[in-house]
Motif scaffolding. Structure first.
Motif, PDB file in Angstrom:
ATOM      1  N   ALA A  71     -21.763 -24.481  18.625  1.00  0.00           N
ATOM      2  CA  ALA A  71     -23.029 -23.872  18.380  1.00  0.00           C
ATOM      3  C   ALA A  71     -23.611 -23.111  19.383  1.00  0.00           C
ATOM      4  O   ALA A  71     -23.549 -21.809  20.106  1.00  0.00           O
ATOM      5  CB  ALA A  71     -24.607 -23.813  17.835  1.00  0.00           C
ATOM      6  N   GLU A  72     -23.728 -24.362  20.801  1.00  0.00           N
ATOM      7  CA  GLU A  72     -23.856 -23.699  22.138  1.00  0.00           C
ATOM      8  C   GLU A  72     -22.668 -23.010  22.791  1.00  0.00           C
ATOM      9  O   GLU A  72     -23.385 -22.773  23.700  1.00  0.00           O
ATOM     10  CB  GLU A  72     -24.406 -25.103  23.059  1.00  0.00           C
ATOM     11  N   ILE A  73     -21.850 -24.013  22.760  1.00  0.00           N
ATOM     12  CA  ILE A  73     -20.302 -23.570  23.436  1.00  0.00           C
ATOM     13  C   ILE A  73     -20.697 -21.778  22.835  1.00  0.00           C
ATOM     14  O   ILE A  73     -20.237 -20.898  23.752  1.00  0.00           O
ATOM     15  CB  ILE A  73     -19.109 -23.859  22.618  1.00  0.00           C
ATOM     16  N   SER A  74     -20.892 -21.907  21.897  1.00  0.00           N
ATOM     17  CA  SER A  74     -20.138 -20.281  21.185  1.00  0.00           C
ATOM     18  C   SER A  74     -21.284 -19.314  21.937  1.00  0.00           C
ATOM     19  O   SER A  74     -20.777 -18.027  22.492  1.00  0.00           O
ATOM     20  CB  SER A  74     -20.687 -20.238  19.581  1.00  0.00           C
ATOM     21  N   LYS A  75     -22.570 -19.762  21.998  1.00  0.00           N
ATOM     22  CA  LYS A  75     -23.855 -18.428  22.380  1.00  0.00           C
ATOM     23  C   LYS A  75     -23.474 -18.151  24.135  1.00  0.00           C
ATOM     24  O   LYS A  75     -23.497 -17.011  24.475  1.00  0.00           O
ATOM     25  CB  LYS A  75     -24.489 -19.316  21.858  1.00  0.00           C
ATOM     26  N   SER A  76     -23.123 -19.567  24.152  1.00  0.00           N
ATOM     27  CA  SER A  76     -22.613 -20.129  26.173  1.00  0.00           C
ATOM     28  C   SER A  76     -21.560 -18.850  26.598  1.00  0.00           C
ATOM     29  O   SER A  76     -21.773 -17.809  26.992  1.00  0.00           O
ATOM     30  CB  SER A  76     -22.744 -20.945  26.449  1.00  0.00           C
ATOM     31  N   LYS A 127     -20.031 -16.351  24.721  1.00  0.00           N
ATOM     32  CA  LYS A 127     -19.893 -15.435  24.009  1.00  0.00           C
ATOM     33  C   LYS A 127     -18.693 -15.371  23.535  1.00  0.00           C
ATOM     34  O   LYS A 127     -17.831 -14.204  23.441  1.00  0.00           O
ATOM     35  CB  LYS A 127     -20.054 -14.208  24.697  1.00  0.00           C
ATOM     36  N   MET A 129     -27.912 -34.499  19.705  1.00  0.00           N
ATOM     37  CA  MET A 129     -26.425 -33.278  19.042  1.00  0.00           C
ATOM     38  C   MET A 129     -25.625 -33.734  18.812  1.00  0.00           C
ATOM     39  O   MET A 129     -24.272 -34.706  19.295  1.00  0.00           O
ATOM     40  CB  MET A 129     -26.339 -31.968  20.877  1.00  0.00           C
ATOM     41  N   GLU A 178     -23.707 -28.820  16.147  1.00  0.00           N
ATOM     42  CA  GLU A 178     -24.746 -28.148  17.611  1.00  0.00           C
ATOM     43  C   GLU A 178     -24.045 -27.677  18.530  1.00  0.00           C
ATOM     44  O   GLU A 178     -24.397 -26.396  18.961  1.00  0.00           O
ATOM     45  CB  GLU A 178     -26.148 -28.651  17.562  1.00  0.00           C
ATOM     46  N   LEU A 179     -22.938 -28.466  19.049  1.00  0.00           N
ATOM     47  CA  LEU A 179     -22.217 -28.693  20.460  1.00  0.00           C
ATOM     48  C   LEU A 179     -21.229 -27.343  20.061  1.00  0.00           C
ATOM     49  O   LEU A 179     -21.145 -26.348  20.805  1.00  0.00           O
ATOM     50  CB  LEU A 179     -21.629 -29.710  21.023  1.00  0.00           C
ATOM     51  N   LYS A 220     -17.902 -19.123  16.777  1.00  0.00           N
ATOM     52  CA  LYS A 220     -18.061 -20.396  16.166  1.00  0.00           C
ATOM     53  C   LYS A 220     -16.501 -21.074  16.256  1.00  0.00           C
ATOM     54  O   LYS A 220     -16.367 -22.413  16.384  1.00  0.00           O
ATOM     55  CB  LYS A 220     -19.138 -20.944  15.575  1.00  0.00           C
TER      56      LYS A 220
END
Length: 90
Positions: free
Chosen positions: A8-13, A15, A1, A5-6, A18
């Protein structure tokens, strides 16, 4: 990763956007780096500990020639994984 990518994952988790996730990640990394630079430990319970460690001067060898050379003492950053992180990776 990678970093993007990290983020994006933080953003999704979390909420959040980005941009916000990127700013928070950058601030976190900068804060850890500056604390370790000053000689302080940064402990994130369950994740791990960031710290600086001193390496003693030593004699090494040039692998091409076999000639001995002096390697100077220096301070390096180090990370030790926490118990929870170690168990998760098993």
């Amino acid at each position: 990763m990678n970093r993007e990518e990290l983020i994006a994952e933080i953003s999704k988790s979390a909420k959040v956007s980005k941009k916000v996730a990127s700013e928070v990640l950058s601030a976190t990394i900068d804060t850890i780096q500056m604390s370790v630079k000053k000689g302080n430990k940064v402990t994130l319970v369950g994740f791990g500990t960031f710290e600086s460690r001193k390496r003693a001067a030593r004699i090494g060898r040039n692998p091409q020639t076999g000639k001995e050379l002096k390697i100077a003492a220096k301070t390096v950053p180090a990370f030790s994984a926490g118990k929870k992180f170690k168990e998760l990776v098993k």
